[in-house]
Design an enzyme around this catalytic site. Structure first.
Site, PDB file in Angstrom:
ATOM      1  N   PHE A 180      -0.803 -10.954   1.600  1.00  0.00           N
ATOM      2  CA  PHE A 180      -1.449 -10.670   2.889  1.00  0.00           C
ATOM      3  C   PHE A 180      -2.943 -10.356   2.625  1.00  0.00           C
ATOM      4  O   PHE A 180      -3.284  -9.887   1.551  1.00  0.00           O
ATOM      5  CB  PHE A 180      -0.730  -9.468   3.527  1.00  0.00           C
ATOM      6  N   THR A 182      -5.027  -8.005   3.137  1.00  0.00           N
ATOM      7  CA  THR A 182      -5.458  -6.695   2.628  1.00  0.00           C
ATOM      8  C   THR A 182      -4.984  -6.443   1.199  1.00  0.00           C
ATOM      9  O   THR A 182      -5.431  -5.491   0.564  1.00  0.00           O
ATOM     10  CB  THR A 182      -4.900  -5.548   3.497  1.00  0.00           C
ATOM     11  N   LYS A 183      -4.066  -7.258   0.694  1.00  0.00           N
ATOM     12  CA  LYS A 183      -3.477  -7.002  -0.629  1.00  0.00           C
ATOM     13  C   LYS A 183      -4.443  -7.420  -1.740  1.00  0.00           C
ATOM     14  O   LYS A 183      -5.559  -7.847  -1.473  1.00  0.00           O
ATOM     15  CB  LYS A 183      -2.127  -7.717  -0.730  1.00  0.00           C
ATOM     16  N   ASN A 184      -3.997  -7.330  -2.995  1.00  0.00           N
ATOM     17  CA  ASN A 184      -4.939  -7.501  -4.111  1.00  0.00           C
ATOM     18  C   ASN A 184      -5.448  -8.922  -4.274  1.00  0.00           C
ATOM     19  O   ASN A 184      -6.462  -9.136  -4.929  1.00  0.00           O
ATOM     20  CB  ASN A 184      -4.313  -6.997  -5.409  1.00  0.00           C
TER      21      ASN A 184
END
Ligand SMILES: *Cc1c(COP(=O)(O)O)cnc(C)c1O
Length: 385
Positions: A180, A182-184
């Site tokens: 997603f 916002t993930k790393n």
């Protein structure tokens, strides 16, 4: 008005755009060569453990639990300090979720609480690498013993992290990732399942693709004709298209830089907040090399809500991660009660995620720290609710 500084966001370059465009011009938009290539690239991050790309992190959990054979009558142990999908995908398969509390320093699954939660029906124990800090996998494994429940790592926050020098993806029987924004790293929507056992990986791959069996050697009626494919167990369509796998491959090349910048920003926050009264910074165990996805602080003296409101009003998009999963009305209606996981619930009452993403500038980070100090100064202390 100035745009809200988000708590997390993607980093997309022209190289990423070019990688996506090239695939849009190719023969395969989905189920093509980029899927295999992305899975091979991912295995470079899991210590060689095989991976199956899927359409999002929630699908990854659903696929992993299905591959583990989770169904009605089974129990799945999860921590409440996570996004609800860690639990709700097990519910979707008919299992009963058992919440076990987290450790007070890292907010990851507490091995002692897991020990108390195990029964003869426990099928999977799912740890969550909260904020990107690995759970204590050796201690969890010791509690489970050999031949017992499978160990799953929900590594939605922690791709690229290490535990005692071993990479996330190799620490549990099954590991799930989310890509997603916002993930790393991101594929817009996307995820993956890593499975140490080739048999579990094959089951995961089948569930991702309707349960279809195309290998003639494994078919019941292999002489039906060249078109033939069979469904032996039900599955769904959780495929990740080639277009997004190409984005993932391009992003993976920058993952080392993403992780290094996140670590740098975490060190800057740690230093800037060390002497700020009324807050505490995230803990870290000596054996962990976290892949910081969140920067979760605690705001003491009942001031979390006032600080959240003040920072939002100042254009700082702070977030709260997470409402304890068993508090959600859907779980409350199944009989789960507040108070059952005091460490997670006490943490939730004070938790605040400060902005953290690779393109966050030092100047914007300084603005976050100043806004936090001002919000603390303005907020009256009161007893925690
Ligand atoms: C984001 C997340 C998920 C779900 O991933 P999606 O890609 O948003 O479906 C699952 N577990 C945790 C801990 C997450 O943070």
């Amino acid at each position: 008005m100035m745009a809200m500084l988000p708590y997390g966001r993607q980093s997309v370059t022209e190289d990423d755009v070019a990688a996506v465009v090239a695939v849009l011009r190719s023969d395969w938009l989905t189920t093509g060569p980029q899927v295999d290539a992305f899975e091979a690239d991912l295995a470079g991050w899991t210590g060689g453990v095989g991976c199956a790309a899927v359409s999002n992190g929630t699908a990854a959990l659903h696929v992993a639990y299905a591959a583990a054979g989770v169904g009605p009558g089974d129990e799945v142990v999860v921590p409440p300090m996570t996004f609800a999908a860690t639990a709700s995908t097990a519910v979707a398969l008919g299992a009963r979720v058992v919440f076990a509390d987290v450790e007070p320093e890292t907010y990851t699954l507490d091995p002692a609480a897991v020990g108390a939660a195990l029964t003869a029906r426990t099928k999977v124990v799912a740890a969550v690498d909260y904020a990107g800090h690995p759970a204590d996998y050796d201690a969890l494994r010791a509690v489970l013993g050999g031949g017992g429940p499978l160990l799953l790592a929900d590594a939605a926050h922690s791709i690229g992290a290490a535990y005692h020098g071993r990479p996330v993806g190799s620490l549990a029987d099954l590991t799930t990732f989310s890509f997603f924004p916002t993930k790393n790293l991101t594929t817009a929507e996307g995820g993956a399942v890593a499975a140490v056992s080739p048999a579990l990986l094959e089951r995961a791959r089948r569930f991702r693709n309707h349960g279809l069996v195309r290998d003639r050697a494994a078919q019941r009626w292999p002489d039906e004709g060249g078109w033939h494919q069979e469904i032996h167990e039900f599955g769904l369509n959780y495929r990740l298209p080639d277009v997004l796998c190409a984005l993932g491959r391009s992003q993976l090349r920058r993952l080392p830089r993403f992780l290094a910048r996140r670590a740098e920003l975490v060190a800057r926050y740690d230093a800037a907040l060390a002497d700020l009264p009324g807050v505490s910074t995230p803990g870290r165990r000596s054996w962990a090399e976290p892949a910081w996805h969140l920067y979760p602080i605690r705001v003491h003296e009942g001031r979390r809500r006032a600080v959240y409101d003040a920072m939002r009003a100042a254009g700082i998009g702070v977030q709260v991660n997470y409402v304890p999963v068993h508090w959600h009305p859907a779980f409350a209606e199944l009989g789960y009660r507040r108070g059952s996981c005091p460490v997670a619930e006490g943490f939730y009452a004070e938790q605040l995620s400060l902005p953290l993403f690779p393109d966050l500038t030092d100047a914007d980070q300084d603005r976050v720290v100043d806004a936090l100090a001002a919000a603390l100064h303005a907020a009256p202390a009161r007893a925690a609710a």
